[in-house]
Write a protein that holds these residues in place. Sequence first.
Motif, PDB file in Angstrom:
ATOM      1  N   CYS A  88       0.805  -1.222   0.000  1.00  0.00           N
ATOM      2  CA  CYS A  88       0.000   0.000   0.000  1.00  0.00           C
ATOM      3  C   CYS A  88       0.836   1.270   0.000  1.00  0.00           C
ATOM      4  CB  CYS A  88      -0.965  -0.010   1.184  1.00  0.00           C
ATOM      5  SG  CYS A  88      -0.143   0.264   2.753  1.00  0.00           S
ATOM      6  N   GLY A  89       2.143   1.144   0.171  1.00  0.00           N
ATOM      7  CA  GLY A  89       2.989   2.326   0.117  1.00  0.00           C
ATOM      8  C   GLY A  89       3.095   3.089   1.424  1.00  0.00           C
ATOM      9  N   ALA A  90       2.470   2.593   2.473  1.00  0.00           N
ATOM     10  CA  ALA A  90       2.572   3.257   3.767  1.00  0.00           C
ATOM     11  C   ALA A  90       4.018   3.218   4.252  1.00  0.00           C
ATOM     12  CB  ALA A  90       1.655   2.565   4.771  1.00  0.00           C
ATOM     13  N   PRO A  91       4.451   4.249   4.945  1.00  0.00           N
ATOM     14  CA  PRO A  91       5.843   4.262   5.416  1.00  0.00           C
ATOM     15  C   PRO A  91       6.089   3.215   6.490  1.00  0.00           C
ATOM     16  CG  PRO A  91       4.646   6.160   6.273  1.00  0.00           C
ATOM     17  CD  PRO A  91       3.720   5.462   5.315  1.00  0.00           C
ATOM     18  N   ILE A  92       7.104   2.434   6.286  1.00  0.00           N
ATOM     19  CA  ILE A  92       7.441   1.394   7.257  1.00  0.00           C
ATOM     20  C   ILE A  92       8.937   1.424   7.534  1.00  0.00           C
ATOM     21  CG2 ILE A  92       5.537  -0.192   6.786  1.00  0.00           C
ATOM     22  CD1 ILE A  92       7.435  -1.713   4.917  1.00  0.00           C
ATOM     23  N   THR A  93       9.320   0.801   8.608  1.00  0.00           N
ATOM     24  CA  THR A  93      10.730   0.743   8.977  1.00  0.00           C
ATOM     25  C   THR A  93      11.218  -0.690   9.099  1.00  0.00           C
ATOM     26  OG1 THR A  93      10.173   0.779  11.315  1.00  0.00           O
ATOM     27  CG2 THR A  93      10.591   2.896  10.287  1.00  0.00           C
ATOM     28  N   GLN A  94      10.318  -1.635   8.906  1.00  0.00           N
ATOM     29  CA  GLN A  94      10.700  -3.037   9.065  1.00  0.00           C
ATOM     30  C   GLN A  94       9.971  -3.921   8.077  1.00  0.00           C
ATOM     31  OE1 GLN A  94      10.411  -4.831  12.859  1.00  0.00           O
ATOM     32  NE2 GLN A  94      12.194  -3.743  13.645  1.00  0.00           N
ATOM     33  N   GLY A  95      10.635  -4.976   7.670  1.00  0.00           N
ATOM     34  CA  GLY A  95      10.007  -5.974   6.813  1.00  0.00           C
ATOM     35  C   GLY A  95       9.645  -5.414   5.450  1.00  0.00           C
ATOM     36  N   LYS A  96       8.639  -6.029   4.807  1.00  0.00           N
ATOM     37  CA  LYS A  96       8.250  -5.610   3.471  1.00  0.00           C
ATOM     38  C   LYS A  96       6.876  -4.961   3.470  1.00  0.00           C
ATOM     39  CE  LYS A  96      10.935  -8.871   0.812  1.00  0.00           C
ATOM     40  NZ  LYS A  96      10.929 -10.036  -0.061  1.00  0.00           N
ATOM     41  N   LEU A  97       6.080  -5.306   4.480  1.00  0.00           N
ATOM     42  CA  LEU A  97       4.713  -4.800   4.523  1.00  0.00           C
ATOM     43  C   LEU A  97       4.470  -4.010   5.801  1.00  0.00           C
ATOM     44  CD1 LEU A  97       2.908  -8.072   3.379  1.00  0.00           C
ATOM     45  CD2 LEU A  97       3.393  -6.087   1.974  1.00  0.00           C
ATOM     46  N   CYS A  98       3.538  -3.069   5.727  1.00  0.00           N
ATOM     47  CA  CYS A  98       3.154  -2.327   6.917  1.00  0.00           C
ATOM     48  C   CYS A  98       2.354  -3.274   7.830  1.00  0.00           C
ATOM     49  CB  CYS A  98       2.311  -1.113   6.526  1.00  0.00           C
ATOM     50  SG  CYS A  98       0.678  -1.519   5.901  1.00  0.00           S
ATOM     51  N   PRO A  99       2.182  -2.906   9.097  1.00  0.00           N
ATOM     52  CA  PRO A  99       1.472  -3.802  10.023  1.00  0.00           C
ATOM     53  C   PRO A  99       0.080  -4.170   9.518  1.00  0.00           C
ATOM     54  CG  PRO A  99       2.526  -2.037  11.240  1.00  0.00           C
ATOM     55  CD  PRO A  99       2.716  -1.727   9.791  1.00  0.00           C
ATOM     56  N   LYS A 100      -0.591  -3.189   8.904  1.00  0.00           N
ATOM     57  CA  LYS A 100      -1.937  -3.433   8.387  1.00  0.00           C
ATOM     58  C   LYS A 100      -1.919  -4.520   7.313  1.00  0.00           C
ATOM     59  CE  LYS A 100      -5.168   0.424   7.814  1.00  0.00           C
ATOM     60  NZ  LYS A 100      -5.166   1.561   6.878  1.00  0.00           N
ATOM     61  N   CYS A 101      -1.021  -4.331   6.328  1.00  0.00           N
ATOM     62  CA  CYS A 101      -0.975  -5.272   5.211  1.00  0.00           C
ATOM     63  C   CYS A 101      -0.508  -6.648   5.673  1.00  0.00           C
ATOM     64  CB  CYS A 101      -0.060  -4.748   4.111  1.00  0.00           C
ATOM     65  SG  CYS A 101      -0.777  -3.377   3.196  1.00  0.00           S
ATOM     66  N   SER A 102       0.429  -6.686   6.616  1.00  0.00           N
ATOM     67  CA  SER A 102       0.897  -8.007   7.048  1.00  0.00           C
ATOM     68  C   SER A 102      -0.196  -8.701   7.858  1.00  0.00           C
ATOM     69  CB  SER A 102       2.208  -7.923   7.820  1.00  0.00           C
ATOM     70  OG  SER A 102       2.100  -7.044   8.890  1.00  0.00           O
ATOM     71  N   ALA A 103      -1.013  -7.907   8.578  1.00  0.00           N
ATOM     72  CA  ALA A 103      -2.142  -8.514   9.297  1.00  0.00           C
ATOM     73  C   ALA A 103      -3.165  -9.048   8.299  1.00  0.00           C
ATOM     74  CB  ALA A 103      -2.789  -7.491  10.218  1.00  0.00           C
ATOM     75  N   ALA A 104      -3.409  -8.254   7.244  1.00  0.00           N
ATOM     76  CA  ALA A 104      -4.363  -8.682   6.218  1.00  0.00           C
ATOM     77  C   ALA A 104      -3.863  -9.945   5.521  1.00  0.00           C
ATOM     78  CB  ALA A 104      -4.568  -7.561   5.202  1.00  0.00           C
ATOM     79  N   LEU A 105      -2.556  -9.971   5.287  1.00  0.00           N
ATOM     80  CA  LEU A 105      -1.969 -11.138   4.618  1.00  0.00           C
ATOM     81  C   LEU A 105      -2.132 -12.378   5.488  1.00  0.00           C
ATOM     82  CD1 LEU A 105      -0.196 -11.807   2.060  1.00  0.00           C
ATOM     83  CD2 LEU A 105       1.725 -11.774   3.605  1.00  0.00           C
ATOM     84  N   LYS A 106      -1.882 -12.209   6.782  1.00  0.00           N
ATOM     85  CA  LYS A 106      -2.025 -13.328   7.705  1.00  0.00           C
ATOM     86  C   LYS A 106      -3.459 -13.837   7.702  1.00  0.00           C
ATOM     87  CE  LYS A 106       1.420 -12.806  11.236  1.00  0.00           C
ATOM     88  NZ  LYS A 106       1.644 -12.005  12.430  1.00  0.00           N
ATOM     89  N   LYS A 107      -4.400 -12.876   7.688  1.00  0.00           N
ATOM     90  CA  LYS A 107      -5.817 -13.228   7.683  1.00  0.00           C
ATOM     91  C   LYS A 107      -6.162 -14.004   6.414  1.00  0.00           C
ATOM     92  CE  LYS A 107      -9.980 -10.891   8.983  1.00  0.00           C
ATOM     93  NZ  LYS A 107     -10.701  -9.631   8.758  1.00  0.00           N
ATOM     94  N   ASP A 108      -5.626 -13.494   5.289  1.00  0.00           N
ATOM     95  CA  ASP A 108      -5.846 -14.175   4.011  1.00  0.00           C
ATOM     96  C   ASP A 108      -5.369 -15.614   4.079  1.00  0.00           C
ATOM     97  OD1 ASP A 108      -6.966 -12.044   2.877  1.00  0.00           O
ATOM     98  OD2 ASP A 108      -5.436 -11.711   1.341  1.00  0.00           O
ATOM     99  N   LEU A 109      -4.167 -15.773   4.596  1.00  0.00           N
ATOM    100  CA  LEU A 109      -3.582 -17.110   4.669  1.00  0.00           C
ATOM    101  C   LEU A 109      -4.427 -17.999   5.569  1.00  0.00           C
ATOM    102  CD1 LEU A 109       0.215 -16.312   4.892  1.00  0.00           C
ATOM    103  CD2 LEU A 109      -1.048 -17.230   2.954  1.00  0.00           C
ATOM    104  N   ALA A 110      -4.854 -17.436   6.711  1.00  0.00           N
ATOM    105  CA  ALA A 110      -5.681 -18.199   7.637  1.00  0.00           C
ATOM    106  C   ALA A 110      -7.001 -18.556   6.969  1.00  0.00           C
ATOM    107  CB  ALA A 110      -5.924 -17.399   8.905  1.00  0.00           C
ATOM    108  N   GLY A 111      -7.560 -17.587   6.221  1.00  0.00           N
ATOM    109  CA  GLY A 111      -8.822 -17.830   5.526  1.00  0.00           C
ATOM    110  C   GLY A 111      -8.678 -18.939   4.500  1.00  0.00           C
ATOM    111  N   ALA A 112      -7.572 -18.915   3.775  1.00  0.00           N
ATOM    112  CA  ALA A 112      -7.334 -19.940   2.766  1.00  0.00           C
ATOM    113  C   ALA A 112      -7.228 -21.308   3.423  1.00  0.00           C
ATOM    114  CB  ALA A 112      -6.056 -19.630   1.993  1.00  0.00           C
ATOM    115  N   ALA A 113      -6.534 -21.360   4.557  1.00  0.00           N
ATOM    116  CA  ALA A 113      -6.382 -22.625   5.268  1.00  0.00           C
ATOM    117  C   ALA A 113      -7.736 -23.121   5.753  1.00  0.00           C
ATOM    118  CB  ALA A 113      -5.433 -22.451   6.445  1.00  0.00           C
TER     119      ALA A 113
END
Length: 166
Positions: A88-113
């Motif tokens: 999403c382009g939000a400013p971050i200082t760690q990793g590749k994704l902002c906390p929001k996107c990484s939470a969404a990604l985790k949710k997606d993965l959990a949903g897929a499982a």
Amino acid sequence: MAAKIKNCPSCGRIFVPMNATQKLCPDCMDKLREKEHEVVEYVRDHPKVKIGEIIEATGASENMIKRMIREGRFIQTGVQMTYPCEKCGAPITQGKLCPKCSAALKKDLAGAAEKIQAAREAKLAERPSAYRSERTTQGGGKNNPAPAKPKKYAGDGLSNRYRGLR
Ligand SMILES: [Zn+2]
Ligand SMILES: [Zn+2]
């Protein structure tokens, strides 16, 4: 002495690393340190600078600057350096994704499982439903393509299966 030698990925020279984490030859390590110092200095002098401008001004690579941000190398300058979230382009200082996107990604993965699990359970549920439709009338099961043959299963383990359903 069986010292492991390495090829410096930066200049291609062969060297003997001091430890396992040393990737560059001593010369390039020095250069890298100098470059990092230059970058930090530049950021200190230009607090509002963007990564692209640092790259242009110092010749440092984007990866190097990102690594330095992750390592907190700019904290001492009092400048909060960030780079954009890859999603999403939000400013971050760690990793590749902002906390929001990484939470969404985790949710997606959990949903897929969960979906996979649900599909598996639905498949398992298909069999007992065949038995159930035998008790009602023929064709009672909605999506039960196999015609029921009540007599065949009547004796073996039918009650057990019903117990399992409850
Ligand atoms: Zn080198
Ligand atoms: Zn994001």
